[in-house]
Design an enzyme around this catalytic site. Structure first.
Site, PDB file in Angstrom:
ATOM      1  CG  ASN A 198      -1.701   0.936   1.092  1.00  7.79           C
ATOM      2  OD1 ASN A 198      -1.669   2.148   0.582  1.00  7.79           O
ATOM      3  ND2 ASN A 198      -2.611   1.035   2.327  1.00  7.79           N
ATOM      4  NE  ARG A 222      -6.140   1.823  -0.380  1.00  7.64           N
ATOM      5  CZ  ARG A 222      -6.168   2.787   0.398  1.00  7.64           C
ATOM      6  NH1 ARG A 222      -5.290   2.778   1.391  1.00  7.64           N
ATOM      7  NH2 ARG A 222      -7.161   3.403   0.699  1.00  7.64           N
ATOM      8  CG  HIS A 227     -12.047   4.238   2.799  1.00  5.97           C
ATOM      9  ND1 HIS A 227     -12.715   5.136   3.457  1.00  5.97           N
ATOM     10  CD2 HIS A 227     -10.721   4.120   2.775  1.00  5.97           C
ATOM     11  CE1 HIS A 227     -11.681   5.802   4.026  1.00  5.97           C
ATOM     12  NE2 HIS A 227     -10.402   5.115   3.704  1.00  5.97           N
ATOM     13  NE  ARG A 280      -8.821  12.849   2.059  1.00  4.79           N
ATOM     14  CZ  ARG A 280      -8.767  11.726   2.283  1.00  4.79           C
ATOM     15  NH1 ARG A 280      -9.560  10.932   2.817  1.00  4.79           N
ATOM     16  NH2 ARG A 280      -7.628  11.292   1.789  1.00  4.79           N
ATOM     17  CD  GLU A 290      -8.304  -1.106   3.534  1.00  5.40           C
ATOM     18  OE1 GLU A 290      -8.106  -0.623   4.572  1.00  5.40           O
ATOM     19  OE2 GLU A 290      -8.385  -0.238   2.770  1.00  5.40           O
TER      20      GLU A 290
END
Ligand code: ADP
Length: 426
Positions: free
Chosen positions: A7, A99, A189, A250, A398
């Site tokens: 990742n 990823r 996601h 964010r 993940e």
């Protein structure tokens, strides 16, 4: 088979070595053999590695680029020092799974990376200038380190959401802009939401088509997903990961007119504005203290800091709003699932998100919520029929799905593909 899952971020890379194959997938017995990360690539990097059942390795070492970081990871993975069972040379790493943040409309499933795929991922850079370049660097570095003999697979954050109907993915802007530039909601996601749907199905021993749930991934980045019949039908992040819930740094949903207004008032440039909305807003911007939820909860408790409290309240209200919206979108859900660093570890935040949702059938059991250990899976709703919508905490994984997808893609086995659902007629 041993899959190295990567990742790659802007100045960091996280990895896991996952052992998986067809039998292990069938038995849900695949395992993480080792994991770690390298942060601050490009200067004095911070390395932290750990193999299963072994003490962690932490070191500061100068690593000038991705290639150097990956070299360091691979050297450790195959060394006797790591002691990873069954991994002692490069030949013991069979596949590298990446990823990849943005797959655009093109990539609806995980794919073995060849030149054309790499070009496709590069084409998506204009959609995800903050994320895809790092993913491309990771893929190129892995090609250099492992050579062509080790297949690489791309698993996209967007692909799970490719099932969204147009009513969910179209913005209310002139349609030709979607046609011309593919401006739409993509959602991110996706691998996490897909894992949560999968794990929920396993826990409850039900078929994929019976998974009608809302998942909340609450980490540094946060997103909600409405899942119907096992497919994503709506999600809170949009064209970029900026849209949706209030997150660590964010802003989430903001009236875009603010951008023009601020450019007049503060003389801010467009790139500065985007940086402000992505990096200086959310919990950090509201509290003026930190983007770290744990620290904010401490500030609130120890010092009664009003802005810390306010930031947490705005965060929880925004998550709750999406739960309400998706209950409407789904016409009711069987479960609400919490995940991500905050969702998995903070009973206090789960309680604050659920507060007030009782009339909608979401009834938290405070005792069950409070005793669930950090990072543990479990049900936290009131027993029996008291909560029409069950509430679960499921730690996300993940990397496991990236490893499984990578194995299936390379072995030519069927794997989940995602196609848009028909829009619901009113
Ligand atoms: P990322 O999105 O980068 O993967 P994580 O999923 O690890 O991030 O989530 C990081 C967030 O989880 C941080 O805000 C951190 O404070 C929060 N967190 C971790 N443990 C706890 C805890 N025990 N209580 C509250 N928040 C926590």
């Amino acid at each position: 088979m041993n899959i190295l899952v990567l990742n790659s971020g802007s100045s960091s890379v996280k990895f896991q070595v996952v052992q998986t194959d067809q039998d292990l997938i069938a038995q849900d017995g695949d395992r993480c053999l080792a994991k770690g990360q390298v942060e601050r690539i490009g200067s004095l990097a911070l390395v932290s590695f750990q193999a299963a059942g072994r003490p962690p390795l932490k070191e500061d070492v100068p690593l000038r680029d991705y290639r150097a970081a990956l070299d360091r990871i691979v050297r450790w993975v195959i060394s006797p020092e790591s002691g990873i069972e069954g991994v002692s040379s490069m030949a013991d790493i069979h596949i590298v799974g990446h990823r990849v943040v943005h797959g655009g409309e093109k990539f609806r499933a995980s794919v073995v990376i060849d030149d054309a795929v790499l070009e496709g991922i590069e084409d998506c850079i204009e959609l995800a200038p903050l994320h895809n370049p790092a993913n491309v660097r990771g893929i190129r570095a892995a090609a250099e380190v492992f050579g062509r003999g080790v297949p690489q697979v791309a698993v996209f954050d967007t692909s799970f959401h490719a099932t969204m109907p147009e009513t969910a993915y179209l913005y209310g802007i002139p349609y030709h802009l979607y046609r011309r530039y593919k401006i739409r909601r993509y959602g991110f996601h996706g691998t996490s939401h897909r894992y949560l749907a999968y794990r929920y199905r396993v826990i409850n021993k039900i078929a994929k088509g019976d998974v009608n749930i809302i998942t909340l991934h609450l980490g540094n980045g946060c997103s909600a997903c409405a899942i119907k019949g096992g497919d994503s039908v709506n999600t809170s992040m949009g064209f970029t990961p900026l849209e949706g819930m209030v997150m660590g740094t964010r802003a989430g949903d903001v009236d875009v007119s603010v951008v023009e207004y601020l450019s007049h008032k503060e003389g801010m440039s467009l790139p500065d504005m985007i940086t402000m909305l992505n990096k200086q807003s959310g919990l950090l911007g509201l509290s003026g203290l930190t983007s770290d939820m744990r620290e904010l909860l401490e500030e609130e408790k120890e010092n009664g800091d009003r802005r810390a409290s306010l930031a947490i309240d705005v965060f929880c209200a925004s998550a709750r709003r999406y739960v309400g919206a998706y209950l409407a979108e789904l016409g009711g859900a069987d479960a609400l699932v919490f995940s991500g660093g905050i969702g998995e570890n903070s009973a206090a935040i789960r309680k604050r998100v659920c507060a007030g949702l009782e009339p909608l059938g979401v009834v938290l059991d405070e005792g069950r919520n409070a005793v669930l250990k950090k990072g543990q899976m479990g049900e936290i709703s009131k027993n029996g029929n008291a909560s029409r919508v069950k509430i679960f905490v499921i730690p996300t994984n993940e990397e496991l799905l990236i490893a499984r997808d990578s194995f299936r893609a390379v072995s030519g086995l069927p794997q989940p593909t995602f196609s848009p659902r028909k829009s619901r007629k009113p």
